[in-house]
Write a protein that holds these residues in place. Structure first.
Motif, PDB file in Angstrom:
ATOM      1  N   ASP A 129      18.101  12.474  39.681  1.00 27.08           N
ATOM      2  CA  ASP A 129      18.897  13.214  38.695  1.00 27.08           C
ATOM      3  C   ASP A 129      18.004  13.867  37.645  1.00 27.08           C
ATOM      4  OD1 ASP A 129      21.553  13.866  37.432  1.00 27.08           O
ATOM      5  OD2 ASP A 129      20.677  12.667  35.817  1.00 27.08           O
ATOM      6  N   LYS A 130      16.979  13.149  37.182  1.00 29.66           N
ATOM      7  CA  LYS A 130      16.082  13.687  36.161  1.00 29.66           C
ATOM      8  C   LYS A 130      15.333  14.912  36.658  1.00 29.66           C
ATOM      9  CE  LYS A 130      12.655  12.223  32.746  1.00 29.66           C
ATOM     10  NZ  LYS A 130      11.849  11.091  32.231  1.00 29.66           N
ATOM     11  N   ASN A 131      15.069  14.957  37.970  1.00 28.05           N
ATOM     12  CA  ASN A 131      14.355  16.099  38.543  1.00 28.05           C
ATOM     13  C   ASN A 131      15.288  17.212  39.007  1.00 28.05           C
ATOM     14  OD1 ASN A 131      11.190  15.548  39.027  1.00 28.05           O
ATOM     15  ND2 ASN A 131      12.304  13.598  39.113  1.00 28.05           N
ATOM     16  N   GLY A 132      16.600  17.025  38.804  1.00 26.07           N
ATOM     17  CA  GLY A 132      17.554  18.094  39.083  1.00 26.07           C
ATOM     18  C   GLY A 132      17.959  18.242  40.532  1.00 26.07           C
ATOM     19  N   PHE A 133      17.879  17.161  41.306  1.00 25.81           N
ATOM     20  CA  PHE A 133      18.203  17.263  42.732  1.00 25.81           C
ATOM     21  C   PHE A 133      19.432  16.442  43.116  1.00 25.81           C
ATOM     22  CE2 PHE A 133      13.556  18.101  42.762  1.00 25.81           C
ATOM     23  CZ  PHE A 133      13.584  19.366  43.333  1.00 25.81           C
ATOM     24  N   SER A 134      20.200  15.979  42.142  1.00 25.87           N
ATOM     25  CA  SER A 134      21.340  15.114  42.462  1.00 25.87           C
ATOM     26  C   SER A 134      22.402  15.838  43.276  1.00 25.87           C
ATOM     27  CB  SER A 134      21.951  14.547  41.179  1.00 25.87           C
ATOM     28  OG  SER A 134      22.327  15.592  40.305  1.00 25.87           O
ATOM     29  N   ASN A 135      22.430  17.163  43.216  1.00 20.39           N
ATOM     30  CA  ASN A 135      23.424  17.908  43.999  1.00 20.39           C
ATOM     31  C   ASN A 135      22.994  18.091  45.452  1.00 20.39           C
ATOM     32  OD1 ASN A 135      21.319  19.634  43.242  1.00 20.39           O
ATOM     33  ND2 ASN A 135      22.610  21.458  43.454  1.00 20.39           N
ATOM     34  N   LYS A 136      21.745  17.772  45.767  1.00 17.31           N
ATOM     35  CA  LYS A 136      21.250  17.966  47.135  1.00 17.31           C
ATOM     36  C   LYS A 136      20.822  16.658  47.794  1.00 17.31           C
ATOM     37  CE  LYS A 136      18.997  21.620  48.279  1.00 17.31           C
ATOM     38  NZ  LYS A 136      17.962  22.666  48.449  1.00 17.31           N
ATOM     39  N   ILE A 137      20.867  15.558  47.047  1.00 17.12           N
ATOM     40  CA  ILE A 137      20.419  14.275  47.595  1.00 17.12           C
ATOM     41  C   ILE A 137      21.475  13.211  47.310  1.00 17.12           C
ATOM     42  CG2 ILE A 137      18.649  12.479  47.537  1.00 17.12           C
ATOM     43  CD1 ILE A 137      16.675  14.601  46.536  1.00 17.12           C
TER      44      ILE A 137
END
Length: 711
Positions: A129-137
């Motif tokens: 989430d901190k790296n901005g990938f929660s929508n793809k992982i």
């Protein structure tokens, strides 16, 4: 130390899963009883401490590994996209989520990241989430064999890219084969891309008396009066025993080349293609090799490499320096090392002759067998997995065998015993599986009693006595010191009490202080003018700069462009360096370091007196004499056998001008890593010092340690 364990990038191994109720039994050595005790941790137990002490920091610092994985993932995503397909990734054992984030950044449409260990899965969610990938992982907190596919399943569809890091030093020991087998059947498409694409196992036959001494008890020489010499022989079943089934993982680059001789070329044993269906069924791979030299074949050393792409252009290897493609530019790592496999029996090899080497594996382990003709290799050997039949390997680990076989160390004890033993001596030994009782008998003690609290060590010692026609010459007791009665001693008073000290339950150097507690329990059985050997022990410490070992505890704020700072925060908060920092056992002969201070005596334990009721403390400072980065403090014990004979479990050699350290290879030393900030590269100079405060607590047998760098 938890009763279950973790390793690699994840915990995708049925045997390594924590209890579902998130309770754990933690094993801890109790120096006051000499026993390994299991304590059930409550629901508030901080499992993050176990993550903090695991290999995650080491893996995040493994630049070679990370770069190769990233390159392989980018190439795999590109190949899928070129086929006009969406890139759907399955990452088994995601750990921090790093490999899934690599895939997302490389253009993957979606990633399913599987992590069975809930505390680690929670951390992965936060990092992703901190790296901005929660929508793809999507992080799936399950074992991969429990993951379902379908509209209502954990995965909406099968993946076409399989990414894993399920490997250990032995390659398959974390359950890679069963996990791959299940994934290909149920979770990924046929002919999927796989990163890594394949792995290859290599082996080399070598002669090494040094390594052979790690595996079996060898004949021990005892110098008697005059020129006479007595030899203590191992039993026949010890000589014929196939040994321990456990691989010996080792930093092979630290083994002196003078200590082994290659008898064959490096040989490719077998490969596993991870992009196709994988079988976890037992298998045997036999290769013919030609001996390149003559000698005694003792061990097979082994390692593996992995290719991240089908062409094999992206390769990550664990090869030692003499077989490495870039020996002057090698990645140091501790989570993957090399392997030593002992042959059941040493064999004479002649240069030019042909040999057949078989690598055999089941679903979780690997072992080797060597034959002189191909017909023998055709026989069923899967049942020939090395198993200890002599029980000595249940009592002794590799280091202990090396210690027992160290003639120089044995000579120090023999020399010391000669100064205190008399024809009327009533002697008692308190150690696990020690030869000191035999030494004492051969040197003329009137009566020798040996306390062997462990049932295994008692049986092994009885067999050694029988093999050397010494049965009845000494008495082995199975009682603990506090249970001993005058009847057990034939109403004798002990005039000489001896110990190495060594106990199989000890993890850190000071855990062997159980000898002091045993001496205290035995006080009522000691004669008025008794002698104890060793007479005292000294805890020593030295501040060091590690060449590489510091990486296993060092911060890794950023890894391949991804923010993994949450891991560092978790490690620092969980280990709580201000209040409960502990030392860790490490065999420092495998890890180069340079001393920044001279050795400093912390505490002395006088075995001539009983364990005191009050704590023993020491505080002060160690002056930094050499500039460098102070990564931590090494602690060990020296034992004064007599006034002028000392044996060490730590520094074997030390050069005060350069800070060169050579460590005792038979013992693990205690390493107290300084606070994480100190591991980021803060240099010290000669005006700096290390403040210390050390306290021994008699009620628990433990040490409280505190070291602070003063600038």
């Amino acid at each position: 130390m938890l009763g279950w364990q973790h390793g690699g990038a994840g915990l995708d191994h049925p045997a390594l899963q924590p209890p579902t109720a998130m309770k754990a039994f933690c094993s801890r050595a109790n120096p006051t009883t000499g026993a390994m005790e299991w304590e059930e941790e409550d629901e508030d137990y901080d499992y993050h401490q176990e993550i903090a002490r695991s290999s995650y920091a080491d893996m995040l610092h493994d630049k070679d590994r990370n770069e190769k994985y990233y390159s392989g993932i980018r190439a795999a995503v590109c190949r899928v996209k070129e086929r006009g397909q969406k890139a759907i990734v399955l990452d088994i054992g995601t750990g921090t989520g790093l490999l899934s984030m690599m895939a997302a950044k490389a253009g993957a449409d979606f990633c399913f990241a599987v992590e069975v260990f809930k505390p680690m899965a929670d951390v992965a969610v936060k990092i992703i989430d901190k790296n901005g990938f929660s929508n793809k992982i999507k992080v799936i907190n399950k074992h991969s064999t429990e993951v379902t596919v379908g509209p209502d399943g954990d995965m909406s569809c099968r993946a076409n890219i399989l990414v894993t890091e399920l490997f250990d030093t032995e390659l398959i020991g974390e359950g890679a084969l069963p996990s791959y087998e299940h994934a290909h059947k149920y979770l990924v498409q046929e002919e999927c891309e796989a990163v890594p694409h394949r792995a290859t196992v290599y082996a080399q036959l070598v002669e090494s008396e040094r390594m052979w001494a790690w595996n079996k008890l060898l004949p021990i020489h005892v110098s008697l009066e005059g020129d006479s010499d007595k030899v203590i022989y191992p039993t026949k079943d010890m000589q014929l025993c196939a040994g321990s089934p456990c691989v010996y993982d080792i930093q092979l680059n630290q083994v002196n080349r003078n200590h082994f001789t290659a008898l064959t070329m490096v040989t490719k044993m077998f490969s596993v293609d991870f992009s196709k269906a994988v079988s976890s069924s037992p298998a045997q791979h036999t290769v013919q090799v030609q001996a390149t030299g003559s000698g005694q074949a003792h061990v097979l050393i082994s390692w593996w490499d992995m290719e991240m792409d089908p062409e094999g252009s992206i390769r990550c290897t664990m090869a030692p320096y003499w077989a490495h493609p870039t020996p002057n530019n090698m990645q140091w790592r501790d989570h993957w090392m090399q392997c030593v496999y002992f042959l059941p029996q040493k064999l004479t090899v002649q240069e030019g002759e042909y040999l057949w080497i078989s690598a055999i594996h089941d679903d979780y382990s690997l072992w080797y067998k060597m034959q002189r003709n191909s017909d023998e290799c055709k026989a069923e050997v899967l049942s020939d997995r090395p198993l200890c039949s002599c029980q000595a390997h249940l009592m002794c680990n590799r280091q202990r065998f090396g210690e027992l076989n160290d003639q120089q160390r044995n000579n120090a004890y023999i020399k010391a015993l000669k100064t205190i033993l008399r024809p009327d001596t009533v002697c008692m030994t308190v150690s696990d599986g020690s030869l000191l009782s035999i030494f004492a008998h051969l040197l003329g003690a009137a009566q020798v009693y040996s306390l062997e609290i462990s049932a295994v060590s008692r049986r092994v010692m009885q067999k050694i006595l029988a093999a050397n026609e010494l049965m009845g010459k000494m008495i082995i007791s199975e009682k603990s010191p506090e249970q001993l009665t005058p009847v057990d001693l034939d109403n004798n008073q002990i005039s000489v009490l001896i110990g190495e000290p060594f106990f199989t339950t000890s993890l850190l150097p000071w855990h062997n202080l159980y000898f002091w507690y045993a001496r205290t329990y035995l006080a009522k059985h000691l004669s008025r003018e008794f002698t104890v050997l060793p007479q005292s022990a000294t805890l020593l410490a030295i501040a060091v700069e590690f060449e590489d070992l510091w990486r296993i505890r060092a911060p890794c704020r950023e890894c391949e462009g991804f923010d993994v700072n949450l891991m560092d925060e978790m490690i620092q908060n969980s280990l709580n360096f201000h209040e409960c920092h502990e030392a860790e056992p490490h065999p420092l002969w495998e890890y180069s370091c340079r001393a920044l201070t001279d050795p400093c005596q912390m505490l002395t334990f006088d075995f001539r007196h009983e364990v005191p009721e009050q704590s023993i403390s020491s505080s002060g400072s160690m002056q930094l004499l050499r500039s460098g980065t102070c990564h931590g403090i090494v602690l060990w014990m020296d034992y004064s056998l007599t006034n002028d004979i000392t044996v060490t479990t730590g520094l074997a050699k030390f050069h005060s001008q350069t800070g060169y350290c050579e460590w005792n290879p038979h013992n693990k030393q205690g390493v107290y890593f300084l606070r994480l900030e100190a591991l980021q590269g803060t240099s010290t100079n000669k005006q700096d010092s290390i403040g210390y405060s050390v306290t021994f607590h008699p009620k628990t047998g433990e040490l409280t340690l505190d070291f602070q760098q003063s600038l």
